[in-house]
Write a protein that holds these residues in place. Structure first.
Motif, PDB file in Angstrom:
ATOM      1  N   ASP A 115       0.829  -1.208   0.000  1.00 49.85           N
ATOM      2  CA  ASP A 115       0.000   0.000   0.000  1.00 49.85           C
ATOM      3  C   ASP A 115       0.865   1.261   0.000  1.00 49.85           C
ATOM      4  O   ASP A 115       0.549   2.238  -0.691  1.00 49.85           O
ATOM      5  N   SER A 116       1.962   1.248   0.764  1.00 53.29           N
ATOM      6  CA  SER A 116       2.864   2.404   0.800  1.00 53.29           C
ATOM      7  C   SER A 116       3.509   2.622  -0.559  1.00 53.29           C
ATOM      8  O   SER A 116       3.664   3.772  -1.018  1.00 53.29           O
ATOM      9  N   MET A 117       3.886   1.540  -1.232  1.00 52.57           N
ATOM     10  CA  MET A 117       4.487   1.654  -2.562  1.00 52.57           C
ATOM     11  C   MET A 117       3.510   2.280  -3.553  1.00 52.57           C
ATOM     12  O   MET A 117       3.861   3.213  -4.292  1.00 52.57           O
ATOM     13  N   TYR A 118       2.272   1.800  -3.572  1.00 57.75           N
ATOM     14  CA  TYR A 118       1.297   2.296  -4.540  1.00 57.75           C
ATOM     15  C   TYR A 118       0.781   3.682  -4.176  1.00 57.75           C
ATOM     16  O   TYR A 118       0.439   4.475  -5.057  1.00 57.75           O
ATOM     17  N   LEU A 119       0.720   4.001  -2.878  1.00 55.22           N
ATOM     18  CA  LEU A 119       0.348   5.351  -2.475  1.00 55.22           C
ATOM     19  C   LEU A 119       1.335   6.366  -3.050  1.00 55.22           C
ATOM     20  O   LEU A 119       0.943   7.389  -3.634  1.00 55.22           O
ATOM     21  N   SER A 120       2.626   6.058  -2.917  1.00 51.74           N
ATOM     22  CA  SER A 120       3.658   6.956  -3.431  1.00 51.74           C
ATOM     23  C   SER A 120       3.622   7.032  -4.957  1.00 51.74           C
ATOM     24  O   SER A 120       3.703   8.122  -5.543  1.00 51.74           O
ATOM     25  N   LEU A 121       3.502   5.869  -5.596  1.00 49.90           N
ATOM     26  CA  LEU A 121       3.458   5.848  -7.061  1.00 49.90           C
ATOM     27  C   LEU A 121       2.280   6.654  -7.586  1.00 49.90           C
ATOM     28  O   LEU A 121       2.421   7.442  -8.537  1.00 49.90           O
ATOM     29  N   ASN A 122       1.113   6.499  -6.977  1.00 51.70           N
ATOM     30  CA  ASN A 122      -0.073   7.195  -7.481  1.00 51.70           C
ATOM     31  C   ASN A 122      -0.027   8.698  -7.208  1.00 51.70           C
ATOM     32  O   ASN A 122      -0.583   9.487  -7.977  1.00 51.70           O
ATOM     33  N   ARG A 123       0.640   9.109  -6.136  1.00 52.53           N
ATOM     34  CA  ARG A 123       0.875  10.537  -5.939  1.00 52.53           C
ATOM     35  C   ARG A 123       1.734  11.073  -7.084  1.00 52.53           C
ATOM     36  O   ARG A 123       1.472  12.155  -7.625  1.00 52.53           O
ATOM     37  N   TRP A 124       2.773  10.329  -7.424  1.00 53.97           N
ATOM     38  CA  TRP A 124       3.661  10.749  -8.508  1.00 53.97           C
ATOM     39  C   TRP A 124       2.890  10.800  -9.821  1.00 53.97           C
ATOM     40  O   TRP A 124       3.019  11.763 -10.577  1.00 53.97           O
ATOM     41  N   ARG A 125       2.073   9.779 -10.094  1.00 54.58           N
ATOM     42  CA  ARG A 125       1.310   9.741 -11.333  1.00 54.58           C
ATOM     43  C   ARG A 125       0.336  10.926 -11.403  1.00 54.58           C
ATOM     44  O   ARG A 125       0.187  11.562 -12.457  1.00 54.58           O
ATOM     45  N   ALA A 126      -0.325  11.239 -10.288  1.00 50.73           N
ATOM     46  CA  ALA A 126      -1.268  12.361 -10.275  1.00 50.73           C
ATOM     47  C   ALA A 126      -0.556  13.675 -10.585  1.00 50.73           C
ATOM     48  O   ALA A 126      -1.074  14.518 -11.323  1.00 50.73           O
ATOM     49  N   SER A 127       0.662  13.824 -10.045  1.00 47.66           N
ATOM     50  CA  SER A 127       1.395  15.075 -10.278  1.00 47.66           C
ATOM     51  C   SER A 127       1.872  15.195 -11.710  1.00 47.66           C
ATOM     52  O   SER A 127       2.232  16.299 -12.162  1.00 47.66           O
ATOM     53  N   HIS A 128       1.868  14.069 -12.452  1.00 44.62           N
ATOM     54  CA  HIS A 128       2.287  14.081 -13.854  1.00 44.62           C
ATOM     55  C   HIS A 128       1.113  13.876 -14.816  1.00 44.62           C
ATOM     56  O   HIS A 128       1.312  13.631 -16.003  1.00 44.62           O
ATOM     57  N   GLY A 129      -0.124  13.939 -14.274  1.00 43.28           N
ATOM     58  CA  GLY A 129      -1.300  13.880 -15.127  1.00 43.28           C
ATOM     59  C   GLY A 129      -1.723  12.479 -15.543  1.00 43.28           C
ATOM     60  O   GLY A 129      -2.409  12.337 -16.576  1.00 43.28           O
ATOM     61  N   TYR A 130      -1.390  11.480 -14.766  1.00 40.65           N
ATOM     62  CA  TYR A 130      -1.749  10.104 -15.102  1.00 40.65           C
ATOM     63  C   TYR A 130      -2.735   9.552 -14.076  1.00 40.65           C
ATOM     64  O   TYR A 130      -2.704   9.907 -12.892  1.00 40.65           O
ATOM     65  N   GLU A 131      -3.606   8.665 -14.553  1.00 48.10           N
ATOM     66  CA  GLU A 131      -4.592   8.044 -13.682  1.00 48.10           C
ATOM     67  C   GLU A 131      -3.901   7.121 -12.675  1.00 48.10           C
ATOM     68  O   GLU A 131      -2.840   6.541 -12.971  1.00 48.10           O
ATOM     69  N   PRO A 132      -4.490   6.969 -11.484  1.00 47.22           N
ATOM     70  CA  PRO A 132      -3.891   6.053 -10.500  1.00 47.22           C
ATOM     71  C   PRO A 132      -4.007   4.597 -10.939  1.00 47.22           C
ATOM     72  O   PRO A 132      -4.895   4.246 -11.736  1.00 47.22           O
ATOM     73  N   LEU A 133      -3.118   3.792 -10.441  1.00 45.97           N
ATOM     74  CA  LEU A 133      -3.162   2.350 -10.689  1.00 45.97           C
ATOM     75  C   LEU A 133      -3.791   1.650  -9.495  1.00 45.97           C
ATOM     76  O   LEU A 133      -3.572   2.041  -8.346  1.00 45.97           O
ATOM     77  N   GLU A 134      -4.555   0.618  -9.778  1.00 44.93           N
ATOM     78  CA  GLU A 134      -5.086  -0.193  -8.697  1.00 44.93           C
ATOM     79  C   GLU A 134      -3.988  -1.101  -8.151  1.00 44.93           C
ATOM     80  O   GLU A 134      -3.157  -1.616  -8.906  1.00 44.93           O
ATOM     81  N   THR A 135      -4.014  -1.286  -6.850  1.00 47.67           N
ATOM     82  CA  THR A 135      -3.069  -2.205  -6.242  1.00 47.67           C
ATOM     83  C   THR A 135      -3.446  -3.629  -6.621  1.00 47.67           C
ATOM     84  O   THR A 135      -4.612  -4.024  -6.478  1.00 47.67           O
TER      85      THR A 135
ATOM     86  N   ILE B 196       9.705   3.973   2.504  1.00 47.84           N
ATOM     87  CA  ILE B 196       9.252   3.322   1.272  1.00 47.84           C
ATOM     88  C   ILE B 196       8.670   4.346   0.310  1.00 47.84           C
ATOM     89  O   ILE B 196       8.967   4.337  -0.900  1.00 47.84           O
ATOM     90  N   GLU B 197       7.845   5.251   0.818  1.00 43.31           N
ATOM     91  CA  GLU B 197       7.200   6.242  -0.050  1.00 43.31           C
ATOM     92  C   GLU B 197       8.228   7.160  -0.709  1.00 43.31           C
ATOM     93  O   GLU B 197       8.140   7.452  -1.914  1.00 43.31           O
ATOM     94  N   THR B 198       9.230   7.599   0.053  1.00 41.43           N
ATOM     95  CA  THR B 198      10.280   8.442  -0.530  1.00 41.43           C
ATOM     96  C   THR B 198      11.067   7.672  -1.573  1.00 41.43           C
ATOM     97  O   THR B 198      11.405   8.202  -2.645  1.00 41.43           O
ATOM     98  N   ALA B 199      11.357   6.420  -1.284  1.00 43.63           N
ATOM     99  CA  ALA B 199      12.135   5.591  -2.213  1.00 43.63           C
ATOM    100  C   ALA B 199      11.399   5.384  -3.530  1.00 43.63           C
ATOM    101  O   ALA B 199      12.001   5.467  -4.612  1.00 43.63           O
ATOM    102  N   ILE B 200      10.104   5.105  -3.466  1.00 44.21           N
ATOM    103  CA  ILE B 200       9.339   4.856  -4.701  1.00 44.21           C
ATOM    104  C   ILE B 200       9.175   6.135  -5.506  1.00 44.21           C
ATOM    105  O   ILE B 200       9.232   6.115  -6.749  1.00 44.21           O
ATOM    106  N   ALA B 201       9.004   7.276  -4.848  1.00 47.18           N
ATOM    107  CA  ALA B 201       8.921   8.543  -5.577  1.00 47.18           C
ATOM    108  C   ALA B 201      10.223   8.816  -6.325  1.00 47.18           C
ATOM    109  O   ALA B 201      10.209   9.257  -7.488  1.00 47.18           O
ATOM    110  N   ALA B 202      11.357   8.528  -5.678  1.00 48.43           N
ATOM    111  CA  ALA B 202      12.647   8.720  -6.347  1.00 48.43           C
ATOM    112  C   ALA B 202      12.826   7.733  -7.491  1.00 48.43           C
ATOM    113  O   ALA B 202      13.368   8.074  -8.545  1.00 48.43           O
ATOM    114  N   TRP B 203      12.360   6.504  -7.281  1.00 49.96           N
ATOM    115  CA  TRP B 203      12.406   5.501  -8.359  1.00 49.96           C
ATOM    116  C   TRP B 203      11.599   5.979  -9.563  1.00 49.96           C
ATOM    117  O   TRP B 203      12.040   5.847 -10.708  1.00 49.96           O
ATOM    118  N   ALA B 204      10.430   6.539  -9.315  1.00 49.90           N
ATOM    119  CA  ALA B 204       9.587   7.027 -10.410  1.00 49.90           C
ATOM    120  C   ALA B 204      10.276   8.162 -11.162  1.00 49.90           C
ATOM    121  O   ALA B 204      10.196   8.245 -12.398  1.00 49.90           O
TER     122      ALA B 204
END
Length: 338
Positions: free
Chosen positions: A231-251, A309-317
């Motif tokens: 959940d922490s991984m996808y929360l971070s990824l979907n925040r990143w996607r929203a900031s770049h204009g992309y729809e969230p992904l389902e876990t 985890i959230e910081t790491a996934i945002a940096a990965w993105a």
């Protein structure tokens, strides 16, 4: 208390080594770095294959041995050559006053909960087995302090990390659709620490002196269950996607290892490509760590694993935007959908 003096760090270009070198230098240690291939600021040394270069002769107040090949599926002899032989190779560099800090893994205790066994059957894979023997070598030869981190992600401040392995591979499999579900027990405790957590631990031990018992890092009572990690991984990824204009992904959903082996994989396997099968074999090495029922016995607690985890996934993105922007493809094999 030991004041910063001379320090040799092996495996200095690896995930953990990079952070230790940077933090040690900032703290005033006179650091010499080494790695198998070398780098602009690291002496090349293939430990166990060649004698130590003259630049590494010392004397050393502290040697941090962080060199390893953290691959879980190596043949036994290759794992031993990669993770045990380098420990013995340190011997000419270790003086009477040298404090050796050996960076191991929280999973070196295998299936029996200790590192005493030399039987491969007592471990989940050759990595655990070889790291257990490496611990025995380090303690018997040098009286080393053992530091055992669990799964590792990037630095807490900015997510920086030298390689995207471990949980990052799980994230990539989710966003690409390589695995349509996560395999494990949703309530299984999954310990995750950052590279800077490990560096902080190692540097404190370097200053305060040897520890008689292995130091095991983790969140302890604050440990996240597998579902919390995902959940922490996808929360971070979907925040990143929203900031770049992309729809969230389902876990993706979860299945237990038994459900995967008995029902899911046999049904899907005839339809999968060789590449998908190879990736599944690789990711399959994670399954035991996503299914453990017992905590790892933390005695060095870190805080806020979800934040790390959230910081790491945002940096990965940020580093892998082509992956972070993608949507999972259907699980399609050579002959159609699985």
């Amino acid at each position: 208390m030991n004041r910063p003096g001379t320090m040799l760090v092996t495996g200095a270009t690896g995930v953990v080594g990079v952070e230790i070198v940077e933090r040690a230098r900032a703290a005033g240690w006179h650091v010499t770095a080494s790695s198998a291939r070398g780098a602009a600021d690291a002496v090349a040394w293939r430990m166990g294959e060649a004698p130590a270069p003259e630049q590494l002769a010392g004397p050393w107040d502290v040697i941090v041995h962080a060199a390893a090949r953290p691959r879980w599926n190596l043949p036994a002899q290759e794992a031993k050559d990669s993770n045990v032989a380098p420990v013995a190779a340190l011997e000419p560099l270790v003086g009477q006053a040298t404090h050796v800090i050996h960076v191991s893994t929280a999973y070196a205790t295998g299936l029996r909960g200790n590192t005493r066994s030399s039987d491969l059957a007592d471990y989940r894979n050759t990595y655990e087995w070889s790291k257990a023997e490496a611990e025995r070598e380090a303690t018997s030869r040098y009286g080393a302090t053992i530091v055992r981190p669990p799964l590792v992600v990037g630095r807490r401040s900015d997510g920086a990390v030298s390689r995207h392995t471990g949980l990052y591979s799980v994230m990539q499999s989710g966003v690409t659709g390589m695995l349509p579900v996560f395999i494990g027990e949703v309530d299984a405790p999954v310990e995750v620490v950052s590279t800077c957590d490990i560096a902080t631990c190692v540097l404190e031990i370097a200053e305060t002196g040897p520890r008689a018992e292995p130091v095991v890092l983790g969140a302890g009572e604050q440990v996240l269950p597998l579902k919390g990690v995902v959940d922490s991984m996808y929360l971070s990824l979907n925040r990143w996607r929203a900031s770049h204009g992309y729809e969230p992904l389902e876990t993706p959903g979860f299945v237990t290892p038994d459900q995967w082996d008995r029902f899911y994989l046999p049904f899907a396997k005839p339809h999968l490509t060789n590449r998908q099968l190879r990736q599944i074999d690789l990711l399959g090495e994670f399954i035991p760590y996503m299914s453990v029922g017992e905590p790892i016995g933390v005695n060095w607690q870190v805080d806020d694993p979800a934040g790390a985890i959230e910081t790491a996934i945002a940096a990965w993105a940020d580093r892998r935007p082509h992956l972070a922007k993608s949507s999972p493809r259907p699980w399609v094999g050579e002959e159609g959908a699985a």
